[in-house]
Design a protein around this motif. Structure first.
Motif, PDB file in Angstrom:
ATOM      1  N   LEU A 182      40.611  56.873  35.800  1.00  6.58           N
ATOM      2  CA  LEU A 182      41.999  56.494  36.071  1.00  6.58           C
ATOM      3  C   LEU A 182      41.973  55.182  36.856  1.00  6.58           C
ATOM      4  O   LEU A 182      41.212  55.054  37.811  1.00  6.58           O
ATOM      5  CB  LEU A 182      42.705  57.570  36.913  1.00  6.58           C
ATOM      6  CG  LEU A 182      42.582  59.022  36.442  1.00  6.58           C
ATOM      7  CD1 LEU A 182      43.008  59.970  37.560  1.00  6.58           C
ATOM      8  CD2 LEU A 182      43.437  59.258  35.218  1.00  6.58           C
ATOM      9  N   TYR A 183      42.796  54.232  36.469  1.00  4.35           N
ATOM     10  CA  TYR A 183      42.833  52.937  37.160  1.00  4.35           C
ATOM     11  C   TYR A 183      44.276  52.599  37.483  1.00  4.35           C
ATOM     12  O   TYR A 183      45.100  52.396  36.590  1.00  4.35           O
ATOM     13  CB  TYR A 183      42.211  51.850  36.295  1.00  4.35           C
ATOM     14  CG  TYR A 183      42.361  50.444  36.846  1.00  4.35           C
ATOM     15  CD1 TYR A 183      42.030  50.146  38.168  1.00  4.35           C
ATOM     16  CD2 TYR A 183      42.828  49.402  36.034  1.00  4.35           C
ATOM     17  CE1 TYR A 183      42.171  48.854  38.662  1.00  4.35           C
ATOM     18  CE2 TYR A 183      42.955  48.110  36.522  1.00  4.35           C
ATOM     19  CZ  TYR A 183      42.629  47.839  37.838  1.00  4.35           C
ATOM     20  OH  TYR A 183      42.766  46.562  38.342  1.00  4.35           O
ATOM     21  N   LEU A 184      44.591  52.560  38.778  1.00  9.59           N
ATOM     22  CA  LEU A 184      45.948  52.244  39.223  1.00  9.59           C
ATOM     23  C   LEU A 184      46.184  50.749  39.090  1.00  9.59           C
ATOM     24  O   LEU A 184      45.514  49.943  39.733  1.00  9.59           O
ATOM     25  CB  LEU A 184      46.135  52.696  40.675  1.00  9.59           C
ATOM     26  CG  LEU A 184      47.533  52.557  41.277  1.00  9.59           C
ATOM     27  CD1 LEU A 184      48.556  53.333  40.452  1.00  9.59           C
ATOM     28  CD2 LEU A 184      47.535  53.049  42.717  1.00  9.59           C
ATOM     29  N   SER A 185      47.128  50.388  38.244  1.00 12.19           N
ATOM     30  CA  SER A 185      47.323  48.990  37.916  1.00 12.19           C
ATOM     31  C   SER A 185      48.807  48.663  37.846  1.00 12.19           C
ATOM     32  O   SER A 185      49.665  49.502  38.148  1.00 12.19           O
ATOM     33  CB  SER A 185      46.646  48.672  36.577  1.00 12.19           C
ATOM     34  OG  SER A 185      46.698  47.297  36.280  1.00 12.19           O
ATOM     35  N   PHE A 186      49.126  47.445  37.438  1.00 13.71           N
ATOM     36  CA  PHE A 186      50.526  47.041  37.272  1.00 13.71           C
ATOM     37  C   PHE A 186      50.580  45.922  36.236  1.00 13.71           C
ATOM     38  O   PHE A 186      49.584  45.271  35.935  1.00 13.71           O
ATOM     39  CB  PHE A 186      51.125  46.562  38.593  1.00 13.71           C
ATOM     40  CG  PHE A 186      50.527  45.274  39.110  1.00 13.71           C
ATOM     41  CD1 PHE A 186      51.081  44.042  38.782  1.00 13.71           C
ATOM     42  CD2 PHE A 186      49.400  45.295  39.922  1.00 13.71           C
ATOM     43  CE1 PHE A 186      50.519  42.862  39.243  1.00 13.71           C
ATOM     44  CE2 PHE A 186      48.832  44.118  40.390  1.00 13.71           C
ATOM     45  CZ  PHE A 186      49.392  42.892  40.052  1.00 13.71           C
ATOM     46  N   TRP A 187      51.765  45.692  35.720  1.00 11.63           N
ATOM     47  CA  TRP A 187      51.974  44.562  34.822  1.00 11.63           C
ATOM     48  C   TRP A 187      53.368  43.998  35.030  1.00 11.63           C
ATOM     49  O   TRP A 187      54.353  44.725  34.968  1.00 11.63           O
ATOM     50  CB  TRP A 187      51.812  44.972  33.353  1.00 11.63           C
ATOM     51  CG  TRP A 187      51.915  43.782  32.444  1.00 11.63           C
ATOM     52  CD1 TRP A 187      53.009  43.355  31.750  1.00 11.63           C
ATOM     53  CD2 TRP A 187      50.883  42.822  32.193  1.00 11.63           C
ATOM     54  NE1 TRP A 187      52.722  42.200  31.072  1.00 11.63           N
ATOM     55  CE2 TRP A 187      51.419  41.849  31.319  1.00 11.63           C
ATOM     56  CE3 TRP A 187      49.544  42.697  32.606  1.00 11.63           C
ATOM     57  CZ2 TRP A 187      50.673  40.763  30.857  1.00 11.63           C
ATOM     58  CZ3 TRP A 187      48.814  41.622  32.146  1.00 11.63           C
ATOM     59  CH2 TRP A 187      49.374  40.671  31.281  1.00 11.63           C
ATOM     60  N   LEU A 188      53.440  42.711  35.284  1.00  9.64           N
ATOM     61  CA  LEU A 188      54.705  41.995  35.391  1.00  9.64           C
ATOM     62  C   LEU A 188      54.855  41.171  34.127  1.00  9.64           C
ATOM     63  O   LEU A 188      53.963  40.386  33.777  1.00  9.64           O
ATOM     64  CB  LEU A 188      54.718  41.082  36.620  1.00  9.64           C
ATOM     65  CG  LEU A 188      55.901  40.112  36.737  1.00  9.64           C
ATOM     66  CD1 LEU A 188      57.214  40.881  36.871  1.00  9.64           C
ATOM     67  CD2 LEU A 188      55.711  39.176  37.932  1.00  9.64           C
TER      68      LEU A 188
END
Length: 424
Positions: free
Chosen positions: A320-326
């Motif tokens: 699991l990899y906690l990420s984000f995308w704008l």
């Protein structure tokens, strides 16, 4: 042309060469199959750039505000070589402001009004002073002292300032989510386990109790505020939202079925995240949510410096990899394309022929907006069935803003724009 050829090259270190996709030969160049000189872009005279696209792309002009497409001074690039862009004195500026007193390790720098800017008469500010403040409490104190006119706060500091008269919510077109490692042989290559994880997370509790900073629950990889579905007039993320988003009883059964298919009674999963206060809090919440609802599951959390966490993800060393995308521009395609099979941001190795086909059809039919969006909706709906990511919450920035600062352009995508700002 120099900047674009560097950006699309397979040797580009940004991991962002896919943004040039749809320009003639861009994909083949990024894959090392063609020379960068074959990119479909040509300078005609001093002031014209001709770009050849492979398919009609109505959002192409919108993408031109992305820094990857900015021009570079060819003469200076050649003159400074590897030093180019590493220091203010080795960089050229053609915008409203030019940067001074900056190196690639600086935590303070200044931007002064550019006397050569084409619309300099419209720029009211003479100087902007920037400062990196890693601690939100310190940022709050500096704002109270009058040392900062715009301070971004997060975590417990932001939670305690929700009723502050100077607080401004900048709702970004982006999501925070968890990448799931679906590579061959990985535990989460099992769809039932991924679906169970999706249904186990109480996103309302996460946004209201843990974050408490104006963030809202997110149920699709497609972020709100990107665009509206032309068929229904509703926000794309709302139109694409699955009917079922939280079901504890169902997630337990799915989990047990998934374990049975794998011949296991328990599994250990590693959650990789950055060591920021917010990511630590979210990681702890996810660990508790998943372990308490899914029998036989142990979640080990690795909170690391952002670059270290990213390196593990990029090399597939995670569950699991906690990420984000704008979003780079206001269109759902901006984020949906990052999960295509060959995209460099597809860390979890999501592979779906149907998903890739829908995006390909969207590209080919982009000239007809309704058809374009129908394919994007189908792509998101396919993702809703495959569960390659766990959407968590929308991106919001909590800004403390000087009440006398006016004219700032707060964009849902891109950078905050101070070219028209002034003090009342």
């Amino acid at each position: 042309m120099t900047a674009w050829r560097k950006g699309v090259s397979p040797k580009a270190m940004s991991g962002y060469n896919y943004i040039f996709s749809n320009i003639k030969n861009a994909d083949q160049i990024s894959q090392g199959k063609k020379a960068v000189s074959s990119l479909g872009v040509k300078a005609v005279g001093k002031y014209k750039l001709v770009v050849q696209l492979e398919n009609t792309e109505p959002t192409f002009i919108d993408k031109m505000v992305i820094p990857a497409f900015y021009p570079q001074n060819t003469r200076l690039v050649k003159k400074y070589g590897a030093k180019y862009g590493t220091d203010a004195k080795y960089t050229a500026f053609d915008g409203a402001f030019k940067v001074t007193k900056w190196t690639n390790t600086s935590e303070k720098w200044t931007a002064v009004k550019n006397p050569y800017y084409y619309a300099k008469s419209a720029v009211k500010l003479q100087k902007l002073n920037y400062q990196v403040v890693k601690d939100s409490n310190t940022a709050h104190q500096l704002f109270q002292q009058g040392s900062l006119d715009d301070a971004v706060v997060s975590g417990t500091t932001a939670q305690g300032l929700q009723n502050n008269k100077n607080l401004y919510y900048l709702y970004r077109s982006g999501n925070n989510f968890v990448n799931l490692n679906m590579a061959k042989g990985a535990v989460l290559a099992n769809k039932q386990l991924r679906q169970a994880l999706y249904l186990a997370v109480n996103r309302t509790q996460l946004s209201k109790k843990v974050l408490a900073n104006g963030s809202k629950p997110s149920y699709t990889f497609s972020a709100p505020n990107a665009a509206k579905d032309p068929a229904s007039g509703t926000d794309f993320a709302t139109a694409a939202q699955p009917k079922e988003t939280y079901n504890v009883a169902k997630d337990k059964k799915l989990w047990q079925d998934g374990l049975k298919q794998l011949g296991k009674s328990k599994v250990d999963l590693t959650l990789v995240a950055s060591d920021t206060t917010t990511d630590k809090n979210v990681s702890e919440f996810l660990q508790s949510q998943l372990e308490s609802k899914l029998p036989g599951l142990k979640v080990t959390v690795k909170n690391l410096p952002p670059k270290s966490a990213y390196n593990l993800a990029a090399n597939g060393k995670f569950d699991l990899y906690l990420s984000f995308w704008l979003n780079d521009y206001a269109d759902p395609y901006s984020e949906l394309q990052t999960l295509e099979k060959t995209n460099s941001h597809n860390y979890g190795k999501y592979t779906s022929v149907a998903y890739n086909n829908e995006l390909n059809q969207a590209r080919k039919n982009a000239a007809t907006r309704s058809v374009y969006f129908s394919h994007l909706l189908k792509a998101q709906e396919q993702m809703n069935q495959d569960y390659p990511v766990l959407p968590l919450y929308t991106m919001v920035e909590d800004h403390l803003v000087n009440s006398n600062l006016k004219g700032v352009l707060w964009h849902k995508v891109g950078m905050v724009d101070y070219t028209q700002a002034y003090f009342k």
